[in-house]
Design a protein around this motif. Structure first.
Motif, short mmCIF file in Angstrom:
data_model
loop_
_atom_site.label_atom_id
_atom_site.label_comp_id
_atom_site.label_asym_id
_atom_site.label_seq_id
_atom_site.Cartn_x
_atom_site.Cartn_y
_atom_site.Cartn_z
N ARG A 150 0.83 -1.21 0.00
CA ARG A 150 0.00 0.00 0.00
C ARG A 150 0.86 1.26 0.00
O ARG A 150 0.53 2.26 -0.65
N MET A 151 1.98 1.24 0.72
CA MET A 151 2.86 2.41 0.76
C MET A 151 3.49 2.68 -0.61
O MET A 151 3.64 3.83 -1.02
N VAL A 152 3.86 1.60 -1.30
CA VAL A 152 4.40 1.76 -2.65
C VAL A 152 3.33 2.32 -3.59
O VAL A 152 3.59 3.21 -4.40
N ASP A 153 2.11 1.82 -3.44
CA ASP A 153 1.01 2.30 -4.29
C ASP A 153 0.72 3.78 -4.03
O ASP A 153 0.52 4.55 -4.98
N VAL A 154 0.75 4.20 -2.77
CA VAL A 154 0.54 5.60 -2.43
C VAL A 154 1.64 6.45 -3.06
O VAL A 154 1.38 7.53 -3.63
N THR A 155 2.88 5.97 -2.96
CA THR A 155 4.02 6.70 -3.53
C THR A 155 3.85 6.89 -5.03
O THR A 155 4.02 8.00 -5.56
N LEU A 156 3.50 5.81 -5.72
CA LEU A 156 3.35 5.89 -7.18
C LEU A 156 2.19 6.79 -7.59
O LEU A 156 2.28 7.52 -8.57
N ASN A 157 1.10 6.74 -6.82
CA ASN A 157 -0.05 7.60 -7.15
C ASN A 157 0.31 9.07 -7.04
O ASN A 157 -0.08 9.88 -7.89
N VAL A 158 1.05 9.44 -5.99
CA VAL A 158 1.42 10.85 -5.80
C VAL A 158 2.38 11.30 -6.89
O VAL A 158 2.18 12.34 -7.54
N LEU A 159 3.43 10.52 -7.13
CA LEU A 159 4.47 10.94 -8.07
C LEU A 159 3.99 10.90 -9.53
O LEU A 159 4.37 11.75 -10.33
N SER A 160 3.16 9.90 -9.87
CA SER A 160 2.70 9.81 -11.26
C SER A 160 1.65 10.85 -11.60
O SER A 160 1.32 11.05 -12.76
N SER A 161 1.10 11.54 -10.58
CA SER A 161 0.13 12.61 -10.84
C SER A 161 0.82 13.93 -11.16
O SER A 161 0.17 14.90 -11.56
N LEU A 162 2.15 13.98 -11.02
CA LEU A 162 2.90 15.21 -11.28
C LEU A 162 3.06 15.43 -12.77
O LEU A 162 3.16 14.48 -13.55
N THR A 163 3.09 16.69 -13.16
CA THR A 163 3.34 17.06 -14.56
C THR A 163 4.68 17.78 -14.65
O THR A 163 5.27 18.15 -13.63
N LEU A 164 5.14 18.00 -15.87
CA LEU A 164 6.37 18.76 -16.05
C LEU A 164 6.23 20.17 -15.49
O LEU A 164 7.18 20.71 -14.91
N ALA A 165 5.06 20.74 -15.64
CA ALA A 165 4.82 22.09 -15.12
C ALA A 165 4.96 22.10 -13.60
O ALA A 165 5.50 23.05 -13.02
N ASP A 166 4.47 21.03 -12.93
CA ASP A 166 4.60 20.95 -11.48
C ASP A 166 6.06 20.94 -11.06
O ASP A 166 6.45 21.58 -10.08
N LEU A 167 6.88 20.20 -11.80
CA LEU A 167 8.29 20.06 -11.44
C LEU A 167 9.10 21.31 -11.76
O LEU A 167 10.19 21.50 -11.22
N GLU A 168 8.57 22.15 -12.65
CA GLU A 168 9.29 23.38 -13.01
C GLU A 168 8.95 24.55 -12.10
O GLU A 168 9.59 25.60 -12.17
N GLU A 169 7.97 24.37 -11.23
CA GLU A 169 7.60 25.46 -10.31
C GLU A 169 8.70 25.66 -9.27
O GLU A 169 9.45 24.74 -8.93
N ALA A 170 8.75 26.88 -8.73
CA ALA A 170 9.70 27.16 -7.65
C ALA A 170 9.30 26.37 -6.41
O ALA A 170 8.13 26.31 -6.05
N GLY A 171 10.28 25.74 -5.78
CA GLY A 171 10.01 24.95 -4.58
C GLY A 171 9.24 23.68 -4.85
O GLY A 171 8.47 23.21 -4.00
N ALA A 172 9.43 23.10 -6.03
CA ALA A 172 8.67 21.91 -6.41
C ALA A 172 8.92 20.74 -5.46
O ALA A 172 8.00 20.02 -5.09
N LYS A 173 10.17 20.56 -5.04
CA LYS A 173 10.48 19.44 -4.14
C LYS A 173 9.75 19.56 -2.81
O LYS A 173 9.29 18.57 -2.25
N ASN A 174 9.66 20.78 -2.29
CA ASN A 174 8.95 20.98 -1.03
C ASN A 174 7.48 20.65 -1.15
O ASN A 174 6.87 20.07 -0.24
N ILE A 175 6.90 21.00 -2.30
CA ILE A 175 5.48 20.67 -2.54
C ILE A 175 5.30 19.16 -2.61
O ILE A 175 4.34 18.60 -2.06
N ILE A 176 6.23 18.48 -3.29
CA ILE A 176 6.14 17.02 -3.40
C ILE A 176 6.32 16.37 -2.04
O ILE A 176 5.62 15.40 -1.70
N ARG A 177 7.25 16.90 -1.23
CA ARG A 177 7.43 16.37 0.13
C ARG A 177 6.11 16.44 0.91
O ARG A 177 5.70 15.47 1.56
#
Length: 204
Positions: A150-177
């Motif tokens: 379940r923890m792996v599934d939660v991880t994949l769901n969160v990360l696979s919902s990200l877009t390139l635009a999300d990753l290019e935002e300022a402070g993207a890693k903090n938002i993902i955390r």
């Protein structure tokens, strides 16, 4: 007085008129090799550089890097892409292997080489990440190991919902955390996870 005889032009006078034509013809003929050299020299130099010198330099550079035993970014990217493609063949959105550090503290859990396709890229772009999950609970590792799927599934769901635009935002890693912390605590039903530390975060 007797009339003066008409003077006839000397034949030698005709020769200077024809001389320039001969000399000009000679000059043009003499310049043809020079013109050919000026035109062909750059073309020949370019061809030699493009098809002889550059390929040899690339071969030597590749051989030198191979002898040094270094791994290139292309090789690691290809490895991650292969892992991602195999996970898609199995019907998933990504791949993850979560391992708690055996020698580390029990209040941490490590996800290694999590690979997911980014949303909206038609499977052409992916994210590869390794990160450590920590909290005040001394049994985070046991908690995650017991509910690993379940923890792996939660991880994949969160990360696979990200877009390139999300990753290019300022402070993207903090938002993902923050998204991962909230998703883990919601899945576990209590506040267990407090912080996440990325040790690898690559977008390709």
């Amino acid at each position: 007085m007797p009339p003066k005889p008409e003077s006839t032009p000397a034949p030698a006078a005709a020769t200077p008129a024809s001389a320039p034509a001969v000399s000009s013809g000679f000059k043009i003929t003499a310049l043809i090799p020079v013109i050919l050299v000026v035109v062909l020299a750059p073309l020949i130099s370019w061809a030699v550089a493009q098809y002889v010198i550059i390929p040899k330099m690339e071969q030597r550079l590749t051989a030198a890097m191979g002898k040094a035993g270094g791994t290139t970014a292309d090789a690691s990217a290809e490895e991650a892409r292969s892992a991602d493609e195999s996970s898609w063949r199995e019907g998933g959105h990504g791949a993850a292997s979560g391992k708690g550090e055996a020698s580390g503290p029990s209040n941490s859990y490590e996800f290694t080489n999590v690979v997911v396709n980014l949303a909206g890229t038609m499977g052409t772009r992916y994210l590869k990440a390794t990160f450590l999950v920590t909290g005040k609970d001394r049994n985070i590792r046991d908690t995650f190991n017991k509910d690993k799927a379940r923890m792996v599934d939660v991880t994949l769901n969160v990360l696979s919902s990200l877009t390139l635009a999300d990753l290019e935002e300022a402070g993207a890693k903090n938002i993902i955390r923050e998204k991962l912390v909230n998703a883990y605590n919601q899945a576990l039903g209590k506040k267990v996870v407090e912080q996440i530390y990325f040790s690898d975060f690559v977008v390709q």
